[in-house]
Scaffold this motif. Structure first.
Motif, short mmCIF file in Angstrom:
data_model
loop_
_atom_site.label_atom_id
_atom_site.label_comp_id
_atom_site.label_asym_id
_atom_site.label_seq_id
_atom_site.Cartn_x
_atom_site.Cartn_y
_atom_site.Cartn_z
N PRO A 44 9.51 11.01 -4.22
CA PRO A 44 10.22 9.72 -4.22
C PRO A 44 11.34 9.65 -3.18
N ALA A 45 12.01 10.79 -2.93
CA ALA A 45 13.09 10.77 -1.93
C ALA A 45 12.54 10.50 -0.54
N LEU A 46 11.31 10.95 -0.29
CA LEU A 46 10.69 10.69 1.01
C LEU A 46 10.18 9.26 1.09
N ARG A 47 9.66 8.75 -0.01
CA ARG A 47 9.25 7.33 -0.02
C ARG A 47 10.44 6.43 0.23
N ALA A 48 11.62 6.86 -0.27
CA ALA A 48 12.82 6.03 -0.12
C ALA A 48 13.23 5.87 1.34
N ARG A 49 12.70 6.71 2.22
CA ARG A 49 13.01 6.55 3.65
C ARG A 49 12.47 5.24 4.20
N LEU A 50 11.58 4.59 3.45
CA LEU A 50 11.03 3.31 3.89
C LEU A 50 11.93 2.12 3.56
N LEU A 51 13.08 2.36 2.96
CA LEU A 51 14.00 1.27 2.63
C LEU A 51 14.36 0.42 3.85
N ASP A 52 14.47 1.05 5.00
CA ASP A 52 14.86 0.32 6.21
C ASP A 52 13.67 -0.02 7.08
N ASP A 53 12.47 0.02 6.52
CA ASP A 53 11.28 -0.31 7.30
C ASP A 53 11.37 -1.75 7.80
N PRO A 54 10.96 -1.99 9.04
CA PRO A 54 11.05 -3.36 9.58
C PRO A 54 10.06 -4.34 8.95
N SER A 55 9.05 -3.83 8.27
CA SER A 55 8.04 -4.73 7.69
C SER A 55 8.39 -5.09 6.25
N PRO A 56 8.54 -6.36 5.93
CA PRO A 56 8.80 -6.77 4.54
C PRO A 56 7.67 -6.33 3.60
N LYS A 57 6.45 -6.25 4.13
CA LYS A 57 5.32 -5.82 3.30
C LYS A 57 5.50 -4.38 2.84
N VAL A 58 6.03 -3.52 3.70
CA VAL A 58 6.25 -2.12 3.35
C VAL A 58 7.35 -2.01 2.31
N VAL A 59 8.43 -2.75 2.49
CA VAL A 59 9.53 -2.72 1.52
C VAL A 59 9.05 -3.26 0.18
N MET A 60 8.18 -4.27 0.21
CA MET A 60 7.61 -4.79 -1.02
C MET A 60 6.78 -3.72 -1.73
N ALA A 61 5.99 -2.98 -0.95
CA ALA A 61 5.19 -1.89 -1.54
C ALA A 61 6.09 -0.83 -2.16
N LEU A 62 7.21 -0.55 -1.52
CA LEU A 62 8.17 0.41 -2.07
C LEU A 62 8.73 -0.10 -3.39
N ALA A 63 9.01 -1.39 -3.45
CA ALA A 63 9.55 -1.99 -4.67
C ALA A 63 8.52 -1.92 -5.81
N ILE A 64 7.27 -2.18 -5.49
CA ILE A 64 6.22 -2.12 -6.52
C ILE A 64 6.02 -0.69 -6.99
N GLY A 65 5.93 0.23 -6.04
CA GLY A 65 5.79 1.64 -6.36
C GLY A 65 4.40 2.00 -6.85
N PRO A 66 4.14 3.30 -7.05
CA PRO A 66 2.83 3.77 -7.50
C PRO A 66 2.53 3.32 -8.93
N ILE A 67 1.25 3.08 -9.19
CA ILE A 67 0.82 2.74 -10.56
C ILE A 67 -0.39 3.62 -10.89
N PRO A 68 -0.19 4.93 -11.05
CA PRO A 68 -1.33 5.81 -11.30
C PRO A 68 -1.86 5.67 -12.72
N TYR A 69 -3.10 6.07 -12.91
CA TYR A 69 -3.75 5.98 -14.23
C TYR A 69 -3.28 7.13 -15.11
N ARG A 70 -2.70 6.77 -16.26
CA ARG A 70 -2.28 7.76 -17.26
C ARG A 70 -1.37 8.84 -16.68
N LYS A 71 -0.46 8.44 -15.84
CA LYS A 71 0.45 9.40 -15.23
C LYS A 71 1.81 8.77 -15.06
N ARG A 72 2.83 9.51 -15.41
CA ARG A 72 4.19 9.00 -15.27
C ARG A 72 4.63 9.12 -13.81
#
Length: 459
Positions: free
Chosen positions: A72-100
């Protein structure tokens, strides 16, 4: 590029032994699926992560933002990504099956929750990974959906914050707050039943809200009283009325109520078919740390209770053994899927004889009895059992060589980590087994690069 070459690179992209220089070359491939496979891997070297974060394709960076295997700390490096789509993906985050999902650092959520774009704030707060202490801090936020999310951290809120949310000007916020207290508040239960008409949230209220006598009678007289049949505050005489309801689904719900004795359950005319899909009983899941409740459920004659017990990781060893011999296939399957220590022989039995697609994953379960499978099944007349012999990590090299000459087992032999390198190279050069050999962790790096060279991927 030939299809088998493309398939080989796809398998190579998942090869756990692929070094950083191979992964970096795969990122230069023009096939999006292959690039995505690399991004979704766990334990990526830092130079590969740097390349992903600097890649000009926002789709690739978005994939990293959504990766459940990324730190997660490495994913957080995308906070300043120039693409709003990338920042949106960061906000949504992973949704794995049966996994926290591990949360992003607090500072990342604080920035996302304060983002000037409303949609990004709302996607962030909808993520189940946001820690409760951050949600609790949103109780007085000017944005309604963020106040509504604060209700998910109800136990962390002050009494004043709870009262404010229960009387909020925003209807959705009031509903969310009322859902947190309706199990002990009959007036708010009645309000929610009417306010949530036609909504999925109404079912939650019917199952758990505190019922007044008047409301209970009205709901029992309804055409579909299935949810209220599970309500713990339903008066006993109304429970008895629903126990003989003409709808078999209602009778089934009544039969699984926690206060009933085994004799009372047996008196209800209910059935549980082997293919019936049943959710875990709320009262069993909520008591998963109570050994007495789990024992009562695991030893019950009621299949629904035993299925619900099977998903609880705290089962004592004797109950695990008991449920591993259960006559109901779903009980045995759920035990293997959810218990941290299912019996190894049960995993093997379900893999060989189960019909549910989930059993195919048992061969990679840490407790799958792989050692010794070659001795047990190498000469079996059953093709599936013969292939299973290849799951034995100690399979001798000479046996592997023999299997590699068997058309039924040649492909599986190409995947075995102990296959000798000369034979593995032979399998790599065979178009029928190239893709499988490419994913073999024993494949030397020089052969990985040879595959990439043949595909024209830049060095």
């Amino acid at each position: 590029m030939a299809d088998h070459h493309l398939a080989a690179l796809a398998h190579l992209s998942w090869n756990p032994s692929a070094p950083a220089d191979v992964l970096l070359r795969l990122l230069k491939h023009d096939d999006q699926a292959i690039r995505r496979n690399v991004v979704q891997r766990g334990g990526l070297p830092l130079d590969v992560i740097d390349a992903i974060l600097a890649d000009p394709d926002p789709e690739l960076r978005s994939e990293f933002a959504l990766s459940a295997n990324a730190d997660p700390a490495l994913r957080a490096r995308l906070l300043d990504d120039p693409s709003p789509k990338v920042v949106m993906a960061l906000a949504i985050g992973p949704i794995p099956y049966r996994k926290r999902v591990d949360p992003l650092p607090d500072r990342a959520y604080e920035r996302l929750l304060a983002h000037p774009e409303r949609r990004i704030r709302h996607e962030t707060v909808n993520s189940r990974a946001v820690p409760g202490h951050l949600l609790a801090g949103l109780a007085d936020h000017p944005d309604g959906p963020l106040r509504q999310a604060a209700c998910r951290a109800w136990d962390l809120l002050t009494d004043n914050a709870k009262e404010a949310l229960l009387h909020d000007d925003d209807l959705d916020v009031r509903r969310a707050a009322a859902l947190r207290v309706c199990h002990q508040d009959a007036e708010r239960t009645a309000w929610l039943v009417e306010s949530l008409a036609g909504s999925w949230g109404r079912e939650t209220v019917l199952r758990s809200g505190l019922l007044s006598r008047e409301l209970a009678e009205r709901l029992v007289a309804d055409d579909h009283p299935g949810s209220v049949a599970a309500n713990p505050s339903l008066p006993p005489d109304l429970v008895r009325r629903l126990a003989v309801h003409p709808d078999p689904r209602v009778r089934l719900v009544v039969s699984a109520r926690p206060e009933l004795t085994e004799r009372q359950r047996a008196a209800v005319d209910y059935t549980v078919g082997p293919e019936d899909r049943l959710d875990v009983l709320d009262w069993v899941w909520e008591a998963q740390d109570d050994p007495d409740v789990l024992r009562r459920c695991a030893t019950s004659a009621h299949t629904w209770l035993r299925r619900s017990a099977a998903v609880c990781p705290g089962l004592e060893p004797d109950l695990v053994e008991l449920l591993s011999r259960d006559e109901d296939f779903a009980v045995r399957l759920l035990l293997c899927e959810f218990h941290p220590e299912p019996p190894p022989e049960l995993l093997l039995d379900l893999y060989l004889n189960g019909t549910h697609r989930a059993v195919m994953m048992f061969v990679i379960h840490p407790r799958f009895p792989a050692a010794g499978l070659a001795a047990r099944f190498a000469d079996s007349t059953d093709p599936e059992e013969r292939r299973l012999a290849l799951a034995d990590p100690e399979l001798p090299a000479e046996t592997l060589a023999e299997f590699a000459r068997d058309p039924e087992r040649r492909g599986a032999a190409a995947r075995h980590p102990r296959v000798p390198v000369p034979l593995l190279r032979e399998l790599l050069d065979d178009p029928d087994t190239t893709r499988l050999a490419a994913g073999n962790p024993s494949l030397p790096a020089e052969d990985m690069h040879r595959l990439l060279d043949g595909a024209g991927v830049p060095a």
